[in-house]
Structure formats: C-alpha cells, structure tokens
Design an enzyme around this catalytic site. Sequence first.
Site, PDB file in Angstrom:
ATOM      1  N   LYS A  50       0.835  -1.208   0.000  1.00  0.00           N
ATOM      2  CA  LYS A  50       0.000   0.000   0.000  1.00  0.00           C
ATOM      3  C   LYS A  50       0.869   1.257   0.000  1.00  0.00           C
ATOM      4  O   LYS A  50       0.594   2.212  -0.722  1.00  0.00           O
ATOM      5  CB  LYS A  50      -0.933  -0.009   1.226  1.00  0.00           C
ATOM      6  CG  LYS A  50      -2.046  -1.031   1.116  1.00  0.00           C
ATOM      7  CD  LYS A  50      -2.809  -1.207   2.428  1.00  0.00           C
ATOM      8  CE  LYS A  50      -3.742  -2.414   2.322  1.00  0.00           C
ATOM      9  NZ  LYS A  50      -4.412  -2.755   3.591  1.00  0.00           N
ATOM     10  N   GLN A  94      -4.696  -1.854   9.727  1.00  0.00           N
ATOM     11  CA  GLN A  94      -4.473  -3.149   9.082  1.00  0.00           C
ATOM     12  C   GLN A  94      -5.022  -4.272   9.967  1.00  0.00           C
ATOM     13  O   GLN A  94      -4.670  -4.365  11.131  1.00  0.00           O
ATOM     14  CB  GLN A  94      -2.965  -3.332   8.822  1.00  0.00           C
ATOM     15  CG  GLN A  94      -2.625  -4.571   8.036  1.00  0.00           C
ATOM     16  CD  GLN A  94      -3.165  -4.545   6.598  1.00  0.00           C
ATOM     17  OE1 GLN A  94      -3.099  -3.523   5.915  1.00  0.00           O
ATOM     18  NE2 GLN A  94      -3.734  -5.644   6.154  1.00  0.00           N
ATOM     19  N   ASP A 117     -11.266   2.601   4.317  1.00  0.00           N
ATOM     20  CA  ASP A 117     -11.523   1.162   4.149  1.00  0.00           C
ATOM     21  C   ASP A 117     -13.038   0.889   4.095  1.00  0.00           C
ATOM     22  O   ASP A 117     -13.448  -0.227   3.758  1.00  0.00           O
ATOM     23  CB  ASP A 117     -10.913   0.354   5.311  1.00  0.00           C
ATOM     24  CG  ASP A 117      -9.556  -0.244   4.958  1.00  0.00           C
ATOM     25  OD1 ASP A 117      -9.250  -0.334   3.750  1.00  0.00           O
ATOM     26  OD2 ASP A 117      -8.822  -0.616   5.885  1.00  0.00           O
TER      27      ASP A 117
END
Length: 281
Positions: A50, A94, A117
């Site tokens: 990422k 994460q 997200d």
Amino acid sequence: MTAKIIDGRAIATQIRTDLQQKILLLSTKPKLAIILVGNDDSSLIYVRNKQKAAAQIGMKTQLYHLEENTKETDLLQLIRQCNDDSSVNGIIVQLPLPEHINTNRVINAISPLKDVDGFNPYNTGMLQNNEKPYFIAATPLGIMTLIESVCSDLCGKNVVIIGASLIVGRPLATLLLNQECTVTITHIHTRDIKELTRKADILVAACGVAGLVKNDWIKTDSILIDVGINREKGKICGDIDFESVAASAAAITPVPGGVGPMTIAMLLQNTVDAYFLQHNL
Ligand code: NAD
C-alpha cells in the site's frame, strides 16, 4: 478457451494513472495514515504494498507501526489524534488486530469521513440503506468495476457469492442488490451449493479454498469473479479452477492480476476522494 479475461491489472493501472494526474494538480498532497499493530507476516507485506502504490501516484503515507502488546486505549488515542489531524485524509487499521484488542471498537473510532476502508458502521449502514456512504470497502468496490467492465446492465441478473465475510461477501451483496440484482450469499454451511452456483449469471468466489469452483459448478456463458488468494506449491491461485471453467464461461478474472490489483487502486481512489471531501472540492 473462450472466456474473455477481465484484466484487473490493466483497469487498475488506468485508475492509478488518472489519480496520479489528479494529485499532480493539487498544491498539497493527500495523506493516508496506516496503523499496523504487531508483525503479522502477511500484514507487513500488505502494508508495504500500500505504501509503495501510494508513493507511485504522489500520495503521502504515514505508517504507525505499534508493538504487538499495544493497549487498546493507546490505539484508540492514536485514532483520535489522526481524526483531529487535518493533514491526514484517510485512516486505515491493518487487520487482523491482536486478540486482546476489540476490532469493532477500533473501527468504530475512525471518523466516517476518513474511513477509507469503508468498514465504519456509518458507512456500512448507509450502503445498507441504499444511500451514498462516504466510502465503500475497496475489494467489493473493485469487484463492481470489474463486473461492470463486461456487463452494462446488472438489473435482474442472478448473482451467487461464495463467502459471507464482512470485508467481501456482505458488502458486495449489498452493492449488487442496490443495482437490482437477485443475490444469493452462500457460505461454509450452505447445502447443495452447486445447485445454486449453476444458476448464476455472475458467480463471485470469495471463500479462500483453492480451486473449489469447477466446470460443473457454473452456468455456461456466466461471468466469473475470483477473489481468492491461496498459496499452493509456491504459486498463488484463486478459488476457481481456471483451466476447468475457461471453455464454458463468458468472462473470468485471473489470479493473480484480477481482483487483487483493483483492491489497492480503490483504496487509493477512496483516499483521493477523502482529500476532495475534506477540502470541499
Ligand atoms: P473469510 O475467511 O473472512 O470468509 C470466508 C467465507 O467463505 C466465509 O463466509 C466461509 O463460510 C466461506 N467458506 C469457506 N469455505 C467455504 C466452502 N468450502 N464453501 C462455501 N463457503 C465457504 O475470508 P475473506 O477475508 O472474505 O477472504 C476470502 C478469500 O478472498 C481469501 O482467499 C482472501 O485471501 C481473499 N481476499 C482477496 C482480496 C483481494 O484483494 N483479492 C481481498 C480480500 C480477501
């Protein structure tokens, strides 16, 4: 081999190039805060990918790499700090988090306006209500783009999804339902699963079982989307047995090079969108 290959890598490259052009024109650059707790091997790779992808399009990232034994209160404090920091446009945590941390409490703490997200209940709830959320989870969003690249009219299509996870199956089902598809979500306890998949105009496999879907699972001329990332004998493969279905399907995403590249592209797109949202542009 008759199936058209849906080239996720090419579509994702185009999206990233467009984002890079947009960012070039901005005086300040979008910034993504990435919070990683612990040293899970896969998470370290995902985070690195990422960061690399963001740098390639001129987006800034700020990595907060916390110890495995970080207290939940300290993590929540960091999220509040990122929420309040106007130089941070998007925040991702994460997953998975270590077991002593309550994942829902952490996701709930991210400002919906920075939740790139798309996991915060405000954003998932808006999607469920068929209203416009600030952000939609990257993998289902990428899958929608891939499906739409080969199917211009989703209304009334029979879609079967294998896998009911919160990050793929469920939000994807909602997105497809919002497009007037007839959606069936199947999972590990679904009986006679083949009876269902064989009726699917569009079949999405997102269960993490290598090569589960064979030719006798699919309807002729269907669209097949393979979300699975499985490691077998040192190679990456999907949940669909590509060789077995390639002659009967109308279109299929390869693994690698299908859904995977789209997920990162959509995260970058969400972060650029967050920048525009926060700057009222
Ligand atoms: P998960 O483990 O959270 O959920 C798996 C789902 O599949 C569950 O609903 C389970 O009941 C179902 N399932 C498992 N075995 C099954 C079977 N034999 N038959 C029917 N259903 C079954 O998984 P997830 O996080 O949604 O990920 C699924 C797969 O997609 C994994 O391979 C993962 O690596 C991959 N993935 C890829 C991307 C990407 O960007 N390409 C993103 C997310 C997940």
